[in-house]
Write an enzyme that holds these catalytic residues in place. Structure first.
Site, PDB file in Angstrom:
ATOM      1  CB  SER A 182      -0.913   0.032   1.229  1.00 45.06           C
ATOM      2  OG  SER A 182      -1.606   1.273   1.295  1.00 45.06           O
ATOM      3  CE1 TYR A 195      -4.326  -2.221   5.073  1.00 43.23           C
ATOM      4  CE2 TYR A 195      -3.653  -0.031   4.353  1.00 43.23           C
ATOM      5  CZ  TYR A 195      -4.059  -1.315   4.062  1.00 43.23           C
ATOM      6  OH  TYR A 195      -4.190  -1.696   2.750  1.00 43.23           O
TER       7      TYR A 195
END
Length: 289
Positions: A182, A195
């Site tokens: 990501s 995250y």
């Protein structure tokens, strides 16, 4: 050349909040993951892929793209039976087989069983796509519970390692591992501290694993998405953040899942035979610099 397909603009994505885990069919608008604009070229004929988080979002789009390129597919998912069944139907409509496996990547025995069932069904495994992920936004770091932090790390980091450990005995020279990173693992994100941390670990895991496996000619790479319109968004973000999602990138919109799928095809195919340890940004101009 592929014809240009119109993508939803941010103002066409209304604020919405869905229960976690959200179903793709409940989203407004529905994510574009059917690969209707994709032109295959038989790049994966005879291959077998196992995709975690393959029931919806990016995983569904990758499963369909791989099927269009000639691969049989197994998808591992944890919650939404209807989404998984829809993905299976979409793969089978492309003329390939699809095995659906309901397991939890946080459990090594589940990962082992999923790999074994894939090999028993198809006779081999050539492509492992680690894509399953968990996120939940929190405004303050103090609001991240120990349970949430543990679940994030166990899903996004432990799960990737577990799947690799289970799959490696079946992978041979020329096979590939593809991880989903990501962009927030490079640049950080204030409301996604745990995250973003986990995705930074995925990036380092990718590079280190690539170096470890290069002597076996097993390539390891990561696709690094920016914002993508998937079920995780309305299920884990505040309604006001979902409204007009997402204008923070240079292209001023979120990606649709099918826009990520060609990157996973590239990393799985012989086209990328000289690529390992790479982090391929597909982030709409959002960069780490």
């Amino acid at each position: 050349m592929q014809s240009k397909e119109r993508r939803p603009t941010p103002d066409e994505i209304p604020g919405q909040k869905l229960d976690y885990p959200a179903k793709q069919s409940d989203m407004t608008p529905a994510p574009d993951s059917d690969l209707s604009n994709y032109k295959p070229a038989n790049k994966l004929v005879g291959k077998v892929a196992l995709i975690t988080g393959g029931d919806s979002g990016i995983g569904r789009a990758v499963a369909i793209a791989y099927a269009m390129e000639g691969a049989d597919v197994a998808i591992l998912y944890n919650e939404n039976d209807s989404d998984a069944e829809t993905t299976r139907d979409l793969v089978e409509k492309r003329g390939q087989k699809c095995l659906i496996l309901k397991y939890d990547v946080r459990n090594f025995e589940d990962c082992q069983t999923a790999v074994d069932q894939t090999v028993n069904e198809f006779g081999k495994l050539n492509i492992l796509v680690n894509n399953a992920a968990y996120q939940m936004t929190q405004k303050q770091v103090e609001d991240i519970s120990l349970e949430q932090f543990r679940r994030t790390m166990e899903t996004n980091v432990f799960g990737y390692f577990y799947m690799v450990k289970a799959a490696l005995p079946h992978l041979k020279e020329g096979d590939v591992i593809i991880n989903t990173g990501s962009i927030v693992g490079k640049i950080g994100k204030g409301m996604l501290v745990d995250y973003a941390t986990s995705k930074g670990a995925v990036h380092t895991f990718t590079k280190s694993l690539a170096l470890n496996l290069v002597s076996r000619n097993i390539r390891v790479n990561a696709v690094v998405p920016g914002p993508v319109w998937t079920p995780n968004i309305p299920a884990t973000m505040p309604k006001e953040k979902v409204d007009n999602y997402d204008t923070d990138v240079a292209m001023e919109r979120a990606a649709q899942p099918e826009e990520l799928a060609p990157a996973y095809v590239y990393m799985a195919a012989e086209d990328s035979s000289f690529v390992t340890g790479a982090l391929l940004d597909v982030a709409g101009g959002q960069t780490s610099s």
